[in-house]
Design a protein around this motif. Structure first.
Motif, PDB file in Angstrom:
ATOM      1  N   LYS A1084       0.839  -1.129   0.106  1.00 44.30           N
ATOM      2  CA  LYS A1084       0.095   0.066   0.022  1.00 44.30           C
ATOM      3  C   LYS A1084       0.863   1.272   0.082  1.00 44.30           C
ATOM      4  O   LYS A1084       0.541   2.263  -0.744  1.00 44.30           O
ATOM      5  CB  LYS A1084      -0.861   0.094   1.026  1.00 44.30           C
ATOM      6  CG  LYS A1084      -1.833   1.100   1.037  1.00 44.30           C
ATOM      7  CD  LYS A1084      -2.847   0.894   2.423  1.00 44.30           C
ATOM      8  CE  LYS A1084      -3.997   2.162   2.597  1.00 44.30           C
ATOM      9  NZ  LYS A1084      -4.829   1.870   3.373  1.00 44.30           N
ATOM     10  N   GLU A1085       1.754   1.199   0.920  1.00 44.84           N
ATOM     11  CA  GLU A1085       2.711   2.403   1.058  1.00 44.84           C
ATOM     12  C   GLU A1085       3.580   2.546  -0.280  1.00 44.84           C
ATOM     13  O   GLU A1085       3.793   3.538  -0.736  1.00 44.84           O
ATOM     14  CB  GLU A1085       3.835   2.252   2.160  1.00 44.84           C
ATOM     15  CG  GLU A1085       4.613   3.509   2.308  1.00 44.84           C
ATOM     16  CD  GLU A1085       4.046   4.713   2.531  1.00 44.84           C
ATOM     17  OE1 GLU A1085       4.617   5.945   2.355  1.00 44.84           O
ATOM     18  OE2 GLU A1085       2.796   4.857   2.981  1.00 44.84           O
ATOM     19  N   ARG A1088       1.490   4.046  -2.912  1.00 43.16           N
ATOM     20  CA  ARG A1088       1.317   5.681  -2.902  1.00 43.16           C
ATOM     21  C   ARG A1088       2.739   6.291  -3.558  1.00 43.16           C
ATOM     22  O   ARG A1088       2.399   7.124  -4.103  1.00 43.16           O
ATOM     23  CB  ARG A1088       1.413   5.899  -1.459  1.00 43.16           C
ATOM     24  CG  ARG A1088       1.201   7.200  -1.145  1.00 43.16           C
ATOM     25  CD  ARG A1088       1.023   7.553   0.518  1.00 43.16           C
ATOM     26  NE  ARG A1088       2.033   7.328   1.071  1.00 43.16           N
ATOM     27  CZ  ARG A1088       3.157   8.050   1.285  1.00 43.16           C
ATOM     28  NH1 ARG A1088       3.089   9.344   0.533  1.00 43.16           N
ATOM     29  NH2 ARG A1088       4.308   7.787   1.898  1.00 43.16           N
ATOM     30  N   GLN A1092       2.647   8.547  -6.870  1.00 43.69           N
ATOM     31  CA  GLN A1092       3.308   9.966  -6.842  1.00 43.69           C
ATOM     32  C   GLN A1092       4.123   9.915  -8.190  1.00 43.69           C
ATOM     33  O   GLN A1092       4.367  10.998  -8.784  1.00 43.69           O
ATOM     34  CB  GLN A1092       4.011  10.072  -5.688  1.00 43.69           C
ATOM     35  CG  GLN A1092       2.869  10.296  -4.528  1.00 43.69           C
ATOM     36  CD  GLN A1092       3.901  10.752  -3.319  1.00 43.69           C
ATOM     37  OE1 GLN A1092       4.993  10.683  -3.019  1.00 43.69           O
ATOM     38  NE2 GLN A1092       3.048  10.927  -2.024  1.00 43.69           N
TER      39      GLN A1092
END
Length: 1702
Positions: A1084-1085, A1088, A1092
């Motif tokens: 999940k991180e 992210r 980006q």
């Protein structure tokens, strides 16, 4: 002359065989040819023709006419025939005239003999045998001759030339017939044609048994087969005979008789005999029904046959119409119709549209009515029960023939107006009524009525209720169809009520029949009787107050009647009488109720009685319950009711629970004599009761407790059932609840005697009462219980001193524990029950004492002490010494093994412990130790103030008992949570504090508080320092996804060295506070960060290769990516393409060799593998890219081709390889589940990119050629795809091409091929086109496409409209008007195509014929006989009401005959006439101008004169008789000689004949008018003249011309002067003069008599003509009138007598 010489003479004179040539031989030859054509053109039933001939034969007196058919396999005539049919007839035999007739054509000896009973008519007769034989033989009256269908070699004539036969054949016939029997007079021998053997056998086997039914002569007919071996017989033998008996003449025009038929049929075990009631009636033939073939017949004879039993039949055939012999018409009528019908030549059916037959059918209803009325009413002695069976002859079923249905409807209409239906009558006289006056009854009511009648009950007024009732024997289900036909309906529902009320049907019958009546009403209530007056008639029986049976109507008896179970009927009736029906309820009689119980439909009856009559079926219990409300205030009835319940219980009529329920509701008479219903309890009388001794007064009175009265103590007897007072009171105790202490329920009132100490006796009485109530589970009322609990009536001891206390404040302990508690408690004293005073018996009431509040347990005593201590603590704080005393007392109780739980429970609730957080309850206090150190870092905990209490640590055990927390264990985690410090103080936690925190989270059920406190605080030690949990990752040695964190920078990871290895066991808790420990968390991180980078297009080449390498590693270990990460790496735009932009993997293609061929016609997003970006290294990750969604194979990239298609402007630049690659893409798209993009299809459909033999075309303009097409077309016949250009591979794309719009199926190319049709001129190619379009049923879209090619050579021709064409013109009439297509080279199936699709007429239409006729009319030329015949044959064949209008409008001229010319002229139809009068025709034919319509000469069977006359009339052509105006010449008065009219013509017979004709009811002439008409004739002055009188006939033509002819006239009536002029008849004039005079006289007299009724003048004229010939002889006139069914009435007799009496 001998027979043989006669035959030779015929051969010599008629056929010129051995004699002089006969000039008529050629005519005979032509006549025989016509006979042959007619014979084989008609579907003749030869067998019926032979039977018909036999019926017409003459028979000797005393002989029963018989006809025998024998078929044998023997070749009797030695002609090689496979079988021979012999016909034997015992007639008089052939005469010379018969033989001459049979050797002729059209010279039947029966012509004109219809009125004498001859039934043959078809003109075939004996010659019909040529259908089955080529050489028939006749042996009769010495004649032995045969005929041959082949022309005779000597005269070239066949069929009618006789040949003499020698005797050898007769001997063979005799052997077959039987040597012991003489041969009948006439024998026919018919050697059968081979193909006719089986048909003849079939016809013989199908002869109907009723064939003799209407034959007047033949009485016996038989059929058999003669073979040496009977097993070879295949014909079903039959022998039929008829016998007439019992003839009854009914009137001058009708007779009835019985005919008996017997039929012995081989192999048939069905009925072989049947009687028939025959009705024969005569009817005059009406003028409008006259036909030429029956012109001599004046009356119809109609016979109806009614089979009395099962009809004789053979097979399934049941003929319904006979014309002397059976036809194949099935009428569906239960009777047979016989009349002189005109038949089709096959005899299968009558001619339905023939007016002669219509006239007969119009008379059938009258004949049926007369015959049926005779059947029903003729026999007065026949029982009425026998009549319904006769009604089976009504034509109930519809016929399949419309004309017969009209007969059926007419019969019904007449029957409906006839008093014919038998009805119920109370006299011996039979009663008949019209159907609409009659009603039916329901079967169940018939059963009731018949049973009542058998018991002597009268229904004398059964027909006085507005409807006559159908007789019982007729009102049965088996007659339903007949009654429905007669429209006889059931009586209305009100009738039943009237009938029941008008008879003694309720009280006058037995109960069983009464039940039937009630069941009948019940069954039909909702459907029939609910809304009728039957509700208001006395119908329901009941027992009144006087005990007698009375009647209620249903309307009145609602909710007033009761019925009971069978065992209790008398019981309830007796008690209901005893209660004087006080509830206004009456009970059905016992006998009625028993009848209901035994009724077969008792459930239906009970349901009706309950729901509709509102009879309540009650049990004893229900009756008793309903009675309560009616007792009211009647003291006597109330006591009687108690006895009723007592006795009903005693007899077990009531169950215990029913008694209990009733007793709670029953009214009671109290000690004051008042009747009361409402009560809360019942007391025994006060005298001698225990409750008075204990309580002193009645505290229950104010709470509605009733004391029983004295009426219940008396002995009473009811209809033999006695009850004493003791029994009744005992019953009241048991069921009403009358009671005394201790069995008395306590009142909700305080007992005053309990406020002071009770004596020992009363105390125990009270305890026994409580004991009883407890055991009965009786709830103690609040005030009653309170007065016992709180009254100071119980004796106790307090510190060894006596006293009294309420039970609620007293203890009753074991002696040992009581003293211990009193001694150990230095602060509290305990009140104990004085056991010494009450004795040990008091222990027997331990539970009862508990009920009122006495406490028996040590724990209760401890609670008491604790409460006292707590009250002490509440008043003032406990000192350090008080606390020490309490702890010491707890230790003292433990040392003496006395539980201190209750004491501790009471003490621990108070806040008396001093802690670091203030005063606390013991269970909220903590005794500090090292175990609590980590907890103290996290929470504010209330530790006991050890400095204040000092020695308190020595009472650690007692403190634990009180609830003080001493040790730190898992139970303390909640305490840590509850007292958690502020979150701001929870940063940079030690490892011990963090681990404790995690264990608290692990163990506590709710850890949200702890989680929220640290979630956002930098309390976790990582490799990057203290961080918030949500920022950290937990990575272990087993973590396999660490490489993912290396793609983009680094992540904070928990410091395992700081926390130790135990931290790894706390994964779940770490995850709760936000630490990321799973791959999903890391993913999940990572997602992210990836998003980006991708959104900023910042993912560099190194990142891509690092990620792909990690992706390869993770896929090898089959690690499942989270959906969000998968979606991110698949859908985010992070791969750079050669188009210069970034795209997601699924939007990219990894280039390969298989993409080469498609690139010239597409623009595609290939990944940038140039050296400037990824380079060739990117291809090393082909497998990973494919998994990520990148398209790596051409077969998977069809969607890219669809999106990036770019077809060049020049179609010729598209190579076959590119086209095939494009079609491959289409194929892949089609095979995929998704729909092919519409935009892609639009691009392909709008561009000419497919090469065909007709150039480049769009797909929907192309065809794909295959072998299927080769059967019809060539590949260059249309825009077929160029296979030479694309190669054979193009055929493999059939489905794809079809999808793009290319026509690939042969059956779908019609429109395309048709669009190129009109541009062709080659007949071969056009013919191929037509053949293809025809076979595949092409239909043009509009009329513009409907053109037909007419070839003029191989490559020339013209296109014409289908409306101008016709397929066939057999008569060659239309060559100048229409294109006849059969004259061209088109195949037959193409001609059919033109007819079906182009609507080309197969044959010229009515309009075409009309146009042709107009053309002929306009030309002014003559037309040929052939043309005219062909034209009018069409008109005859196609005439109907619609075409009649068309012809009438189109034809202004019609053909006329011109004797002097071979051609036929067309003349204005207003100036042509039908020659219906031969006399006038002869006169006008002398004129030079032809005025009569044309007829073919000779007449054709398809174009007969009759048919043409009918058509001419419909076209407006007038007859000559109605068109010619008659003008009589003036009579020379000088030459007139007066004569006596009575002497000359005014004979009595003439007047009688005229009066009889005028009396015909159809003329509707009253007596005065008849006599007035005759008077005009009688008033004539008669004159004779020798000079001829003339009459002129004038025709006025449309052009203004007038045609005039003259003729002689023998009689003239001058109406203006009432004179009759007659030309004197010359005696030498002969028969011609007589008949001429008779005709003129009849015509003139008839016209003068009937000048107001011109339509019947011809009929009267004919009668007068006949009378004139017999000189009006009265006997002859009477016979003539009888034959014509004429009669005169009494007033006419008187008038006739008055005329001729002078």
């Amino acid at each position: 002359m001998a027979a043989k010489e006669h035959v030779e003479e015929i051969r010599r004179t008629k056929f010129s065989i051995g004699g002089e040539p006969n000039p008529l031989t050629e005519d005979l030859h032509q006549a025989v040819k016509n006979l042959s054509a007619e014979l084989y053109a008609k579907d003749v039933h030869f067998l019926m023709e032979l039977i018909q001939n036999a019926e017409d034969n003459e028979y000797p007196e005393g002989v029963d006419p018989s006809l025998e058919f024998v078929i044998t396999s023997k070749d009797i005539t030695n002609t090689g025939a496979p079988a021979t049919l012999l016909v034997f007839n015992n007639e008089k035999g052939f005469s010379r005239k018969n033989v001459e007739s049979i050797c002729s054509v059209g010279r039947s000896t029966k012509k004109g003999l219809r009125k004498r009973g001859y039934i043959g008519e078809k003109g075939i007769g004996f010659k019909s045998v040529f259908l089955i034989t080529s050489q028939p033989y006749i042996f009769s009256n010495g004649y032995k001759i045969r005929f041959n269908e082949k022309p005779c070699q000597q005269c070239n004539v066949g069929y009618i030339v006789p040949e003499w036969v020698e005797d050898s054949t007769l001997s063979a016939i005799q052997r077959v017939y039987g040597s012991s029997n003489a041969l009948p007079t006439t024998t026919l021998v018919l050697p059968l044609k081979s193909e006719k053997v089986n048909p003849v056998k079939d016809q013989l086997s199908s002869i109907h048994p009723e064939v003799l039914l209407f034959l007047a002569k033949i009485k016996r007919l038989s059929v058999r087969e003669d073979n040496e071996d009977p097993k070879l017989n295949t014909v079903s033998a039959i022998s039929i005979s008829s016998e007439k008996n019992f003839v009854t003449i009914k009137s001058m025009d009708a007779e009835s008789y019985t005919l008996h038929l017997t039929a012995d049929v081989s192999g048939n075990e069905d009925d072989t005999e049947c009687g028939y009631y025959m009705w024969k009636q005569r009817f005059p033939v009406k003028k409008e029904n006259k036909v030429d073939v029956r012109s001599e017949v004046e009356e119809w004879v109609i016979t109806l046959a009614f089979p009395n039993g099962k009809r004789l039949k053979r097979g399934s055939s049941m003929p319904g119409i006979y014309s002397f012999l059976p036809t194949e018409t099935v009428t569906n009528f239960p009777f047979i119709i016989q009349a002189d019908f005109l038949l089709a030549s096959s005899r299968e059916n009558i001619l339905w549209d023939n007016k002669w037959n219509q006239g007969i059918l119009d008379c059938v209803p009258v004949a049926f009515l007369n015959s049926f009325t005779s059947l029903i009413k003729s026999s007065e002695t026949a029982p009425i029960s026998s009549l319904p069976n006769q009604f089976r002859f009504l034509p109930v079923k519809e016929s399949s023939h419309a004309k017969l249905n009209q007969v059926r409807d007419a019969i019904k209409a007449k029957i409906m107006n006839e008093t014919i239906v038998p009805c119920e009558s109370n006299t011996r006289q039979k009663l008949f009524c019209k159907p609409n006056e009659v009603g039916r009854l329901k079967p169940a009511f018939w059963s009731i009525m018949n049973s009542a009648k058998s018991l002597g009950l009268s229904f004398s007024n059964i027909s006085s209720h507005g409807t006559y009732i159908l007789t019982f024997s007729f009102d049965e289900e088996k007659y339903n169809s007949i009654l429905e036909f007669l429209e006889i309906k059931y009586v209305d529902n009100e009738w039943y009520g009237k009938c029941i009320a008008g008879s003694n049907l309720v009280k006058g019958v037995q109960e069983e029949l009464y039940m039937q009546l009630l069941v009948f009403i019940a069954d039909n209530w909702s459907s029939s009787f609910y809304m009728t007056n039957i509700k208001n008639i006395p119908l329901i029986k009941y027992i009144g107050v006087d005990g007698k049976v009375n009647l209620f109507s249903i309307n009145i008896c609602a909710n007033k009647l009761l019925a009971a179970d069978s065992d209790h009927i008398s019981w309830l009736i007796n008690w209901n009488t005893e209660f004087h029906c006080c509830n206004s309820k009456f009970i059905l009689p016992a006998v009625t109720q028993k009848a209901i119980g035994s009724c077969l439909k008792k459930h239906t009856l009970k349901k009706w009685l309950m729901e509709e009559v509102k009879v309540e079926f009650v049990s004893v219990g229900k009756y008793a319950g309903d009675l309560i409300s009616s007792l009211k205030t009647d003291r006597k009835l109330a006591v009687t009711y108690a006895h009723f319940l007592y006795h009903s219980k005693k007899k077990d009529y009531l169950m215990k629970h029913e008694i209990q329920d009733l007793c709670t509701k029953m009214p009671i008479v109290d000690n004051y004599g008042q009747v009361t219903v409402r009560r809360d309890g019942v007391l025994v009388p006060a005298k001698g009761s225990k409750w008075v001794e204990l309580i002193g007064s009645n505290p229950w009175r104010q709470y509605n407790y009733v004391e029983l009265g004295e009426d219940y103590t008396r002995s009473v007897t009811y209809f033999g059932n006695n009850a004493s007072g003791e029994d009744l009171v005992s019953f009241m105790k048991t069921y009403v609840g009358a009671a005394d202490v201790p069995f008395l329920s306590p009142p909700n009132a305080a007992v005053p005697t309990l406020s002071s100490p009770l004596t020992k006796t009363n105390a125990f009485l009270l305890l026994r009462w409580l004991n009883y109530l407890r055991k009965k589970n009786v709830h103690l009322p609040e005030w009653f219980l309170s007065s016992i609990k709180n009254g100071s009536w119980l004796k106790i001891t307090l510190s060894s001193f006596p006293g009294s206390r309420p039970p609620s404040e007293s203890f009753m302990l074991e002696a040992s524990s009581g003293s211990i508690l009193q001694n150990g408690s230095v602060l509290v004293d305990i009140p104990l029950v004085d056991v010494k005073f009450y004795g040990n018996e008091i222990w027997n009431y331990k539970e009862d004492l508990k009920t009122v509040g006495v406490r028996f347990e040590n724990k209760e005593a401890c609670e008491f002490i604790g409460e006292r201590l707590m009250s002490l603590a509440a008043s003032s704080k406990l000192t350090r010494d008080n606390v020490a005393s309490i702890l010491k007392f707890i230790r003292y109780l433990g040392a003496h093994y006395i539980p201190s739980t209750e004491l501790v429970n009471r003490i621990k609730q108070g806040k008396w412990v001093k802690t670091s957080l203030g005063d606390m309850t013991p269970d909220n206090s903590v005794l500090f130790s090292n175990e609590w150190k980590a907890a103290s870092q996290l929470s504010n905990i209330p530790f006991i103030d050890q400095d204040y209490y000092g020695e308190v640590l020595s009472f650690k055990k007692e403190l634990e008992l009180l609830g003080v927390m001493v040790n730190f264990d898992k139970s303390r985690y909640q305490l840590v949570s509850d007292n958690l410090k502020s979150s701001s103080l929870l940063t940079s936690l030690s490892s011990e504090a963090m681990l404790l925190l995690l264990r608290c989270i692990e163990k506590l059920r709710s850890s949200d508080k702890l989680v929220q406190a640290v979630k956002n605080k930098k309390c976790v030690k990582t490799n990057l320092g203290y961080r918030c949990p949500s920022e950290c990752f937990l990575v272990t040695s087993e973590t396999k996804w660490g490489c993912l964190l290396q793609v983009f920078g680094s992540f904070p990871i928990l410091d395992a060295n700081f926390y130790g290895s135990s931290i790894f066991s706390m994964e779940k808790e770490l995850k709760k506070i936000g630490v990321m420990i799973d791959f999903e968390d890391a993913a999940k991180e990572f997602t992210r960060i990836f998003k980006q980078q991708a959104s900023a297009s910042s993912i560099r080449k190194e990142n891509v290769f690092s990620f792909l390498e990690c992706y390869r590693k993770l896929k090898k270990i089959k690690l499942k990516f989270p959906e969000e990460l998968t979606k991110c790496i698949r859908e985010d735009k992070w791969l750079k393409t050669k188009l210069g932009d970034y795209k997601s993997p699924k939007e990219c293609i990894l280039f390969g060799a298989d993409w080469e061929s498609i690139t010239p016609i597409t623009i595609l997003p290939f990944i940038d593998d140039s050296s400037n970006f990824y380079g060739n290294g990117i291809h090393d990750y082909k497998a990973e890219l494919k998994l990520l969604g990148v398209t790596t194979e051409f077969k998977d990239g069809a969607k890219f081709v669809a999106a990036g298609l770019y077809l060049p402007e020049c179609s010729s630049s598209i190579t076959p390889a590119s086209s095939c690659a494009l079609l491959d893409s289409v194929k892949r798209l089609k095979e995929s589940a998704s729909e092919i993009p519409a935009k892609f299809l639009d691009k392909l459909s709008q561009k000419n990119w497919l090469k065909t033999y007709f150039g480049y075309k769009r797909p929907n303009e192309c065809l794909l050629f295959s072998s299927d097409w080769g059967s019809f077309l060539k590949c260059d016949d249309g825009p077929f795809i160029d296979e030479q250009f694309y190669g054979s591979r193009i055929e493999s794309y059939k489905e794809e091409l079809n999808l793009l719009g290319v026509i690939t199926e042969i059956n779908k190319g019609c429109q395309m091929i048709a669009s190129y049709l009109h541009s062709q001129s080659s007949f071969e190619r056009i013919n191929r086109f037509y053949k293809y379009l025809s076979d595949f049923k092409w239909e043009p879209a509009d009329d513009d496409n409907k053109k037909i090619w007419l070839p003029r050579g191989s490559n020339n021709g013209e296109w014409v409209s289908p409306q101008d064409c016709v397929l066939h013109d057999k008569k060659n009439l239309f060559s100048g008007l229409l294109y006849v297509l059969e004259g061209y080279k088109y195949d037959t199936n193409i001609l059919g195509f033109f007819a079906g699709i182009f609507n080309v007429k197969v044959h010229p239409s009515v309009d075409d014929y009309c146009n042709l006729w107009k053309k002929w009319e306009a030309s002014g030329k003559q037309i040929t006989h052939t043309e005219c015949c062909a034209f009018w044959e069409f008109v005859v064949k196609n005439l109907n009401p619609e075409t009649e209008k068309t012809f009438n409008k189109s034809f202004s001229k019609l053909p006329v005959s011109s004797p002097g010319s071979d051609g036929i002229f067309l003349s204005d139809k207003r100036d042509v006439f039908i020659s219906d009068d031969l006399f006038l025709t002869g006169l006008f034919q002398r004129c030079s101008r032809p005025i009569f319509v044309w007829y073919p000469q000779p007449s054709s069977k398809t174009l007969t004169r009759t048919k043409l006359v009918d058509i001419y009339k419909k076209l407006g052509v007038r007859t000559i008789s109605e068109s010619a105006q008659k003008t009589l010449s003036n009579v020379d008065q000088v030459k007139l000689e007066p004569v006596s009219s009575k002497e000359k013509f005014m004979k009595r017979g003439l007047v009688k004949l005229i009066l009889g004709f005028l009396a015909d009811p159809n003329l509707k002439l009253e007596t005065e008018r008849r006599h007035e008409a005759v008077s005009r004739m009688l008033g004539l002055e008669a004159f004779e003249t020798v000079d001829p009188m003339t009459v002129k006939y004038v025709l006025s033509l449309s052009c203004g011309d007038v045609v005039t002819v003259e003729a002689k006239r023998m009689i003239r009536w001058d109406k203006q002067n009432s004179k009759l002029f007659m030309q004197k008849r010359e005696e030498s004039g002969g028969h011609k003069s007589v008949i001429e005079h008779a005709c003129h006289f009849g015509e003139v007299i008839a016209e003068g008599i009937l000048w107001e009724n011109e339509e019947v003048v011809p009929q009267l004229s004919e009668l007068i003509r006949l009378g004139f010939l017999v000189e009006f002889d009265e006997e002859a006139i009477e016979f003539l009138m009888k034959m014509k069914n004429l009669q005169i009435y009494l007033e006419d007799h008187d008038y006739l007598s008055s005329i001729f009496s002078c």
